[in-house]
Every structure is written in structure tokens, then in C-alpha cells.
Design a protein around this motif. Structure first.
Motif, PDB file in Angstrom:
ATOM      1  N   MET A   1       0.844  -1.192   0.000  1.00 45.79           N
ATOM      2  CA  MET A   1       0.000   0.000   0.000  1.00 45.79           C
ATOM      3  C   MET A   1       0.887   1.251   0.000  1.00 45.79           C
ATOM      4  O   MET A   1       1.989   1.249   0.534  1.00 45.79           O
ATOM      5  N   PRO A   2       0.400   2.367  -0.611  1.00 44.55           N
ATOM      6  CA  PRO A   2       1.162   3.610  -0.568  1.00 44.55           C
ATOM      7  C   PRO A   2       1.338   4.079   0.867  1.00 44.55           C
ATOM      8  O   PRO A   2       0.556   3.743   1.753  1.00 44.55           O
ATOM      9  N   ASP A   3       2.377   4.872   1.067  1.00 41.10           N
ATOM     10  CA  ASP A   3       2.630   5.418   2.396  1.00 41.10           C
ATOM     11  C   ASP A   3       1.542   6.396   2.807  1.00 41.10           C
ATOM     12  O   ASP A   3       0.769   6.889   1.993  1.00 41.10           O
ATOM     13  N   ALA A   4       1.519   6.717   4.114  1.00 37.41           N
ATOM     14  CA  ALA A   4       0.697   7.818   4.581  1.00 37.41           C
ATOM     15  C   ALA A   4       1.216   9.119   3.979  1.00 37.41           C
ATOM     16  O   ALA A   4       2.392   9.252   3.646  1.00 37.41           O
ATOM     17  N   VAL A   5       0.313  10.075   3.809  1.00 40.90           N
ATOM     18  CA  VAL A   5       0.644  11.321   3.115  1.00 40.90           C
ATOM     19  C   VAL A   5       0.074  12.497   3.899  1.00 40.90           C
ATOM     20  O   VAL A   5      -1.053  12.433   4.400  1.00 40.90           O
ATOM     21  N   VAL A   6       0.845  13.564   3.985  1.00 35.22           N
ATOM     22  CA  VAL A   6       0.314  14.835   4.454  1.00 35.22           C
ATOM     23  C   VAL A   6       0.070  15.719   3.240  1.00 35.22           C
ATOM     24  O   VAL A   6       0.967  15.954   2.436  1.00 35.22           O
ATOM     25  N   GLY A   7      -1.169  16.175   3.086  1.00 36.62           N
ATOM     26  CA  GLY A   7      -1.499  17.138   2.043  1.00 36.62           C
ATOM     27  C   GLY A   7      -1.398  18.547   2.602  1.00 36.62           C
ATOM     28  O   GLY A   7      -1.910  18.828   3.691  1.00 36.62           O
ATOM     29  N   TRP A   8      -0.722  19.422   1.885  1.00 38.13           N
ATOM     30  CA  TRP A   8      -0.498  20.802   2.309  1.00 38.13           C
ATOM     31  C   TRP A   8      -1.149  21.748   1.311  1.00 38.13           C
ATOM     32  O   TRP A   8      -0.942  21.619   0.099  1.00 38.13           O
ATOM     33  N   ASP A   9      -1.913  22.707   1.821  1.00 38.38           N
ATOM     34  CA  ASP A   9      -2.466  23.776   0.999  1.00 38.38           C
ATOM     35  C   ASP A   9      -1.936  25.084   1.570  1.00 38.38           C
ATOM     36  O   ASP A   9      -2.372  25.535   2.629  1.00 38.38           O
ATOM     37  N   LEU A  10      -0.965  25.677   0.872  1.00 37.53           N
ATOM     38  CA  LEU A  10      -0.283  26.872   1.354  1.00 37.53           C
ATOM     39  C   LEU A  10      -1.031  28.100   0.862  1.00 37.53           C
ATOM     40  O   LEU A  10      -0.844  28.549  -0.274  1.00 37.53           O
ATOM     41  N   GLY A  11      -1.899  28.638   1.696  1.00 34.45           N
ATOM     42  CA  GLY A  11      -2.705  29.780   1.312  1.00 34.45           C
ATOM     43  C   GLY A  11      -2.099  31.095   1.738  1.00 34.45           C
ATOM     44  O   GLY A  11      -1.108  31.145   2.475  1.00 34.45           O
ATOM     45  N   GLY A  12      -2.715  32.182   1.287  1.00 32.04           N
ATOM     46  CA  GLY A  12      -2.232  33.494   1.638  1.00 32.04           C
ATOM     47  C   GLY A  12      -2.664  33.961   3.011  1.00 32.04           C
ATOM     48  O   GLY A  12      -2.065  34.872   3.586  1.00 32.04           O
ATOM     49  N   ALA A  13      -3.714  33.332   3.558  1.00 31.17           N
ATOM     50  CA  ALA A  13      -4.218  33.708   4.875  1.00 31.17           C
ATOM     51  C   ALA A  13      -4.227  32.541   5.851  1.00 31.17           C
ATOM     52  O   ALA A  13      -4.233  32.756   7.065  1.00 31.17           O
ATOM     53  N   HIS A  14      -4.246  31.316   5.321  1.00 28.41           N
ATOM     54  CA  HIS A  14      -4.286  30.126   6.171  1.00 28.41           C
ATOM     55  C   HIS A  14      -3.390  29.043   5.585  1.00 28.41           C
ATOM     56  O   HIS A  14      -3.200  28.962   4.362  1.00 28.41           O
ATOM     57  N   LEU A  15      -2.870  28.221   6.451  1.00 28.67           N
ATOM     58  CA  LEU A  15      -2.206  26.974   6.060  1.00 28.67           C
ATOM     59  C   LEU A  15      -3.132  25.833   6.449  1.00 28.67           C
ATOM     60  O   LEU A  15      -3.610  25.766   7.590  1.00 28.67           O
ATOM     61  N   LYS A  16      -3.382  24.942   5.491  1.00 30.81           N
ATOM     62  CA  LYS A  16      -4.230  23.787   5.758  1.00 30.81           C
ATOM     63  C   LYS A  16      -3.417  22.527   5.507  1.00 30.81           C
ATOM     64  O   LYS A  16      -2.653  22.452   4.534  1.00 30.81           O
ATOM     65  N   ALA A  17      -3.590  21.560   6.386  1.00 29.57           N
ATOM     66  CA  ALA A  17      -2.865  20.293   6.252  1.00 29.57           C
ATOM     67  C   ALA A  17      -3.769  19.154   6.683  1.00 29.57           C
ATOM     68  O   ALA A  17      -4.492  19.269   7.677  1.00 29.57           O
ATOM     69  N   VAL A  18      -3.733  18.070   5.917  1.00 30.84           N
ATOM     70  CA  VAL A  18      -4.519  16.874   6.228  1.00 30.84           C
ATOM     71  C   VAL A  18      -3.616  15.656   6.103  1.00 30.84           C
ATOM     72  O   VAL A  18      -2.911  15.491   5.104  1.00 30.84           O
ATOM     73  N   LEU A  19      -3.636  14.824   7.125  1.00 30.36           N
ATOM     74  CA  LEU A  19      -2.904  13.558   7.117  1.00 30.36           C
ATOM     75  C   LEU A  19      -3.852  12.437   6.732  1.00 30.36           C
ATOM     76  O   LEU A  19      -4.927  12.294   7.319  1.00 30.36           O
ATOM     77  N   ILE A  20      -3.472  11.651   5.722  1.00 29.72           N
ATOM     78  CA  ILE A  20      -4.245  10.456   5.387  1.00 29.72           C
ATOM     79  C   ILE A  20      -3.361   9.232   5.552  1.00 29.72           C
ATOM     80  O   ILE A  20      -2.160   9.267   5.290  1.00 29.72           O
ATOM     81  N   GLY A  21      -3.977   8.166   6.035  1.00 29.45           N
ATOM     82  CA  GLY A  21      -3.247   6.935   6.269  1.00 29.45           C
ATOM     83  C   GLY A  21      -3.051   6.134   5.009  1.00 29.45           C
ATOM     84  O   GLY A  21      -3.499   6.508   3.912  1.00 29.45           O
ATOM     85  N   ALA A  22      -2.404   4.992   5.149  1.00 29.25           N
ATOM     86  CA  ALA A  22      -2.056   4.168   3.995  1.00 29.25           C
ATOM     87  C   ALA A  22      -3.266   3.653   3.247  1.00 29.25           C
ATOM     88  O   ALA A  22      -3.191   3.347   2.058  1.00 29.25           O
ATOM     89  N   ALA A  23      -4.413   3.549   3.916  1.00 27.03           N
ATOM     90  CA  ALA A  23      -5.640   3.101   3.263  1.00 27.03           C
ATOM     91  C   ALA A  23      -6.497   4.261   2.770  1.00 27.03           C
ATOM     92  O   ALA A  23      -7.626   4.058   2.340  1.00 27.03           O
ATOM     93  N   GLY A  24      -5.977   5.490   2.854  1.00 25.15           N
ATOM     94  CA  GLY A  24      -6.695   6.650   2.362  1.00 25.15           C
ATOM     95  C   GLY A  24      -7.600   7.321   3.374  1.00 25.15           C
ATOM     96  O   GLY A  24      -8.306   8.272   3.045  1.00 25.15           O
ATOM     97  N   GLU A  25      -7.572   6.854   4.623  1.00 23.06           N
ATOM     98  CA  GLU A  25      -8.432   7.438   5.645  1.00 23.06           C
ATOM     99  C   GLU A  25      -7.797   8.703   6.230  1.00 23.06           C
ATOM    100  O   GLU A  25      -6.583   8.773   6.413  1.00 23.06           O
ATOM    101  N   ALA A  26      -8.628   9.712   6.478  1.00 19.41           N
ATOM    102  CA  ALA A  26      -8.137  10.954   7.062  1.00 19.41           C
ATOM    103  C   ALA A  26      -7.929  10.769   8.553  1.00 19.41           C
ATOM    104  O   ALA A  26      -8.820  10.324   9.273  1.00 19.41           O
ATOM    105  N   ARG A  27      -6.742  11.098   9.020  1.00 18.66           N
ATOM    106  CA  ARG A  27      -6.397  10.921  10.433  1.00 18.66           C
ATOM    107  C   ARG A  27      -6.266  12.235  11.193  1.00 18.66           C
ATOM    108  O   ARG A  27      -6.354  12.249  12.422  1.00 18.66           O
TER     109      ARG A  27
END
Length: 348
Positions: A1-27
């Protein structure tokens, strides 16, 4: 299975980050204030805050952005370069993949050269994921500052715009949100005391004041400073709104009157977004059974818009499997979740 991933959205007013596990679940899902126009150190501090919350198994990083538009940077190319440089100072470059729209993911080095594809591509990540999981519809992501209105059909995005300029022209980017938008940009005239009054062209009040008074602003969305630097109670929000028409809230009318004025401003924003959706729907053969998919901290307006258009509403949270994290928080960070899921699918 693919590794866990942190998704980063670098905005001008906010930073957003979401961690998903190897099965695609948001943690985990985080949205942090990041006023980039005040300096790159705000981004570095927010990245540090995320890294303190992300478990060690999160070893891959998927990145998208809109912060390159901040006036801290001389131009968008410089913005993309500086945002990626800041991220590299905090994370190993070999573990970073940068979303470049339909070109897929690039290394940090290649992404800087391909800045036109990287800049403000976060909307496309969300729309691609929605298209894959819904098929036909329109994604409407209402954030603190802007709104994306993105059509998709047959599992593919069919937007006409490709960047902020062409998306503005196509009506697929609407510069209005539920927190930072100045009230003077939301209404050309305001009804009060039996008169129509043009609001003062001053940054006295914002959309956050409006939605605090209507009771619709999610607490997690209310992260920035107020226009006057004071508090966020209903009374303080009413004082700022009253100032837009040269009044003192405590003197000139009861709180109910200022709440009614806020409801009028909210109605104007709803009409504007209804018109934007109607325009996009008029151009594409998207069947009447296809939904509006709502994302962002202003998704409550998408739900209202769907009702007016007699369309089914699908919340972005319905596209997510969550493990120990509130789904509404993930929907507020839709591009961060989407870019992580897209990278995981690409690597899988």
C-alpha cells in the motif's frame, strides 16, 4: 500500500494540512492562520505547528498552494519559489511532491520552473477528486476569501479557466468568502431606517461580522483578526457593521436591527453565488440530477444554493473516510485532503 501522506495547501491567509493513512483514511486535519503578506516567517511557524501534530509515519508530502499571490512577493513565479523554499527548510525535499494540475506531481526543483502550472492550482485538486468520486456535478468551495465554482462531468473536470485570470473571466473563481471579504465589497447599498445607504469604502467590517450576527460562521473558521482588532462577540460585530453606514450600534438601533442588516448582506452574497452557479451550469451539459458538492468553511451557503437551484447537495465530507477526526474539519481543508489522496493514488 502507498505510504501515509500529508497534504499541504499553502494559502495566503491560512495553512491547511490533512494527514491520510495508507488506506486513504483521514487521520488529522489542521487549519492555521498564516498571514503571508506580513512575512514568510508566518508560514514557517505554521509548518512547525503542523509538524508537531503529524505522526512520524507521515513520510510523504503533497503540496498545493495559492499563497504565491500574496503581495509579499514581487510576482507569482517568485511566490512559488519562496513558498517551496520555505517548505524545504522544514521538510526533506526528496519526500515532497508538488501538484502541477493536469501535469500531475513534480519534484520541488521542477515545480519552481513550472510555476504557471503550480500557482493557485488547489481548486483543481479538489475538483479532480470530486469528479472521480461523484462523476457529474459542480464543486463549490467557499473559503474565507474566495469561492471556486468548478464543473465536472463523466468523472473529469471541465472547467474553462486554467488560472486565476481566466477563471475570473469564466465565473469559476468568485472573489468572495465568509470571513475576510470586506462588507464594502459585498453590497453596493444597504437598507436602513427606510433609506438606501451606500456603505463607506472603508475596511470597517468583514463577512465574518455578518455571519457571526447570523449565527452561521463555524467557530473553526474564525481565525483571523477583526477589522478593528477588537473582539468577536455579536455586539462587537454589530458595532463594526454599524460603522459601515456611519452609525453607532449601541446608540442608533437595537442588536436585532444590525442582525437584520447582516441577514441582508448574507442574502446578497447568496444571490451572487447562485448567479455564479447558474452561469457555470448554463455552459455545461450537467444533468438536473447532478449535485452541487459543497466544501470549505462556507459550505453552508452551498447547501442553500443547491436548494434554490433544486439540486441535490453533497458535502465534501461524504467523499472522505475519517479515522478519529471530525469530517467537517476535513471538508474545510478540501484541497489539502484532495492533493494527498491524488498523490497516494498516483503512487499506488
Amino acid at each position: 500500500m502507498p505510504d501515509a501522506v500529508v497534504g499541504w495547501d499553502l494559502g495566503g491567509a491560512h495553512l491547511k494540512a490533512v494527514l491520510i493513512g495508507a488506506a486513504g483514511e483521514a487521520r488529522a486535519a489542521l487549519q492555521l492562520p498564516c498571514p503571508l503578506w506580513q512575512g514568510i516567517h508566518h508560514l514557517e511557524r505554521a509548518i512547525d505547528d503542523v509538524c508537531r501534530c503529524v505522526p512520524a509515519e507521515a513520510v510523504l508530502h503533497a503540496v498545493t498552494m495559492t499563497g504565491e499571490m500574496a503581495d509579499l512577493f514581487t510576482d507569482r513565479a517568485h511566490g512559488v519559489e519562496q513558498l517551496l523554499a520555505a517548505l524545504q527548510r522544514k521538510l526533506p525535499a526528496m519526500r515532497i511532491s508538488v501538484f502541477a494540475g493536469r501535469r500531475g506531481f513534480l519534484t520541488v526543483q521542477d515545480a519552481a520552473a513550472a510555476w504557471r502550472d503550480v500557482a493557485s492550482a488547489n481548486w483543481l485538486a479538489s475538483a479532480m477528486l470530486a469528479a472521480r468520486r461523484i462523476g457529474d456535478g459542480v464543486l463549490v468551495d467557499i473559503g474565507s476569501t474566495t469561492t471556486d465554482v468548478i464543473p465536472f462531468a463523466g468523472g473529469a473536470v471541465c472547467a474553462r479557466g486554467v488560472d486565476d485570470h481566466t477563471r475570473l473571466a469564466a465565473g469559476e473563481l468568485v472573489y468572495t468568502g465568509v470571513v475576510r471579504t470586506p462588507v464594502m465589497a459585498m453590497a453596493a447599498r444597504l437598507p436602513f431606517g427606510g433609506e438606501w445607504l451606500a456603505p463607506m469604502a472603508e475596511h470597517f467590517a468583514t463577512a465574518a461580522d455578518v455571519y457571526r450576527l447570523t449565527g452561521e460562521l463555524p467557530p473553526d473558521a474564525d481565525l483571523g483578526a477583526t477589522a478593528d482588532g477588537r473582539g468577536k462577540s455579536s455586539e462587537e460585530s454589530a458595532r463594526r457593521l454599524a460603522r459601515m453606514i456611519g452609525c453607532d450600534a449601541d446608540v442608533d438601533a437595537p442588536l436585532a436591527a444590525w442582525t437584520a442588516l447582516a441577514e441582508y448582506v448574507a442574502e446578497l452574497q447568496l444571490r451572487r453565488l447562485h448567479d455564479a452557479c447558474s452561469r457555470v451550469l448554463s455552459e455545461h451539459a450537467i444533468g438536473a440530477g447532478a449535485p452541487l458538492a459543497g466544501a470549505g468553511v462556507g459550505s453552508f451557503i452551498v447547501r442553500q444554493t443547491a436548494q434554490r437551484l433544486a439540486r441535490r447537495y453533497v458535502d465534501f465530507s461524504e467523499l472522505v473516510v475519517a479515522d478519529g477526526v471530525e469530517v467537517a474539519r476535513i471538508a474545510a481543508c478540501a484541497p489539502a485532503f484532495a492533493v494527498a489522496a491524488l498523490l497516494q493514488a498516483a503512487d499506488g
